[in-house]
Design an enzyme around this catalytic site. Structure first.
Site, PDB file in Angstrom:
ATOM      1  N   SER A  26       0.838  -1.200   0.000  1.00 60.92           N
ATOM      2  CA  SER A  26       0.000   0.000   0.000  1.00 60.92           C
ATOM      3  C   SER A  26       0.874   1.251   0.000  1.00 60.92           C
ATOM      4  O   SER A  26       1.968   1.262   0.563  1.00 60.92           O
ATOM      5  CB  SER A  26      -0.891   0.031   1.242  1.00 60.92           C
ATOM      6  OG  SER A  26      -1.684  -1.134   1.295  1.00 60.92           O
TER       7      SER A  26
HETATM    8  N1  SAH Z   1      -0.685  -4.093   3.854  1.00 57.85           N
HETATM    9  C1  SAH Z   1      -0.167  -4.897   2.788  1.00 57.85           C
HETATM   10  C2  SAH Z   1      -1.165  -4.908   1.672  1.00 57.85           C
HETATM   11  C3  SAH Z   1      -0.889  -5.923   0.663  1.00 57.85           C
HETATM   12  S1  SAH Z   1      -2.095  -6.000  -0.620  1.00 57.85           S
HETATM   13  C4  SAH Z   1       1.155  -4.324   2.321  1.00 57.85           C
HETATM   14  O1  SAH Z   1       1.312  -3.106   2.397  1.00 57.85           O
HETATM   15  O2  SAH Z   1       1.990  -5.075   1.862  1.00 57.85           O
HETATM   16  C5  SAH Z   1      -3.408  -6.866   0.160  1.00 57.85           C
HETATM   17  C6  SAH Z   1      -3.098  -8.229   0.716  1.00 57.85           C
HETATM   18  O3  SAH Z   1      -4.329  -8.794   1.150  1.00 57.85           O
HETATM   19  C7  SAH Z   1      -2.487  -9.209  -0.288  1.00 57.85           C
HETATM   20  O4  SAH Z   1      -1.328  -9.738   0.258  1.00 57.85           O
HETATM   21  C8  SAH Z   1      -3.579 -10.254  -0.446  1.00 57.85           C
HETATM   22  O5  SAH Z   1      -3.080 -11.564  -0.679  1.00 57.85           O
HETATM   23  C9  SAH Z   1      -4.287 -10.170   0.876  1.00 57.85           C
HETATM   24  N2  SAH Z   1      -5.658 -10.680   0.883  1.00 57.85           N
HETATM   25  C10 SAH Z   1      -6.646 -10.489  -0.028  1.00 57.85           C
HETATM   26  N3  SAH Z   1      -7.768 -11.121   0.343  1.00 57.85           N
HETATM   27  C11 SAH Z   1      -7.487 -11.729   1.524  1.00 57.85           C
HETATM   28  C12 SAH Z   1      -8.237 -12.575   2.406  1.00 57.85           C
HETATM   29  N4  SAH Z   1      -9.504 -12.916   2.169  1.00 57.85           N
HETATM   30  N5  SAH Z   1      -7.615 -13.025   3.515  1.00 57.85           N
HETATM   31  C13 SAH Z   1      -6.330 -12.719   3.793  1.00 57.85           C
HETATM   32  N6  SAH Z   1      -5.571 -11.934   2.996  1.00 57.85           N
HETATM   33  C14 SAH Z   1      -6.144 -11.460   1.868  1.00 57.85           C
END
Ligand code: SAH
Length: 220
Positions: A69
């Site tokens: 993000s």
């Molecule tokens: N805060 C993280 C955001 C990564 S993007 C960062 O800055 O790196 C969002 C993340 O949510 C991804 O890694 C994706 O695999 C995860 N995600 C999406 N749906 C999900 C779910 N149902 N349960 C757990 N993780 C999920």
């Protein structure tokens, strides 16, 4: 800090200071959040080839079709979580990704329970937080749509992927006074929401438009 954590050039302390100045211009007010972001090396969370871009105000790819993000979103969501709640002891995070948001949160609350559905991303995040000696985090490889019932209720929930609607299990795992920050909606038109649970029920505030990766079910 060891030299690779400290960074040089585009990953140096000066670059982090500039990022924080930009966050202030963008309206972030929480000194606690700004201080933690000033002192946390963001460049170690992305591939080396992208390290020089880690402090730009953009999401960047972290593999598996996911993104880290952008700094503003991390700051904003963390501030929204903290400024209604004061001290938070147990926070549930859905979407560990590369672990940057996890690292910021873990320095501001007692314990983070972080759920990720893509195993290799969870492993990367664990390594990054180990490198930073951040230990107050528990990880689980699971579909965050189920929350993490074993540790519920939580007094904060932060979701970094956008479901069409708020999953029922997450609402149920909110303690009284719990604050949840979550983007919802279809891709391209999502709204950031803050939900507060009180004895009168759930109060929902609709905040700005945002762009998140979709919240997916199951595990990979
Ligand atoms: N805060 C993280 C955001 C990564 S993007 C960062 O800055 O790196 C969002 C993340 O949510 C991804 O890694 C994706 O695999 C995860 N995600 C999406 N749906 C999900 C779910 N149902 N349960 C757990 N993780 C999920």
């Amino acid at each position: 800090m060891n030299p690779s954590l400290q960074g040089i050039g585009m990953t140096s302390q000066r670059t982090r200071d500039r990022m924080v100045n930009r966050l202030i211009e963008q309206g972030i007010r929480s000194k606690k959040v700004l201080d933690v972001m000033r002192n946390t090396p963001r460049h170690i969370f992305v591939d080396e080839a992208l390290a020089s871009r880690a402090y730009e105000d953009n999401p960047l790819p972290i593999g598996y079709n996911q993104t880290i993000s952008q700094p503003y979103i991390v700051a904003r969501m963390t501030e929204l979580l903290l400024n209604k709640a004061g001290h938070l002891s147990k926070v549930l995070e859905i979407g560990t990704g590369c672990g940057y948001q996890t690292a910021i949160l873990a320095q501001l609350v007692d314990h983070v329970y972080s759920v990720e559905r893509i195993l290799p991303l969870q492993k990367k995040a664990k390594n990054h937080l180990f490198e930073l000696k951040i230990k107050n985090v528990s990880y689980i490889h699971n579909d965050g749509g189920w929350g993490w019932p074993e540790y519920a209720p939580f007094d904060g929930i932060l979701v970094s992927a956008a479901p069409p609607e708020i999953p029922e299990a997450l609402l149920q795992q909110m303690a009284m006074g719990c604050v949840m920050v979550i983007p919802t909606g279809e891709s391209g038109r999502q709204t950031l929401q803050r939900v507060i649970r009180s004895d009168k029920g759930y109060e929902v505030e609709e905040l700005e438009l945002v762009s998140f990766v979709p919240f997916l079910s199951g595990r990979e």
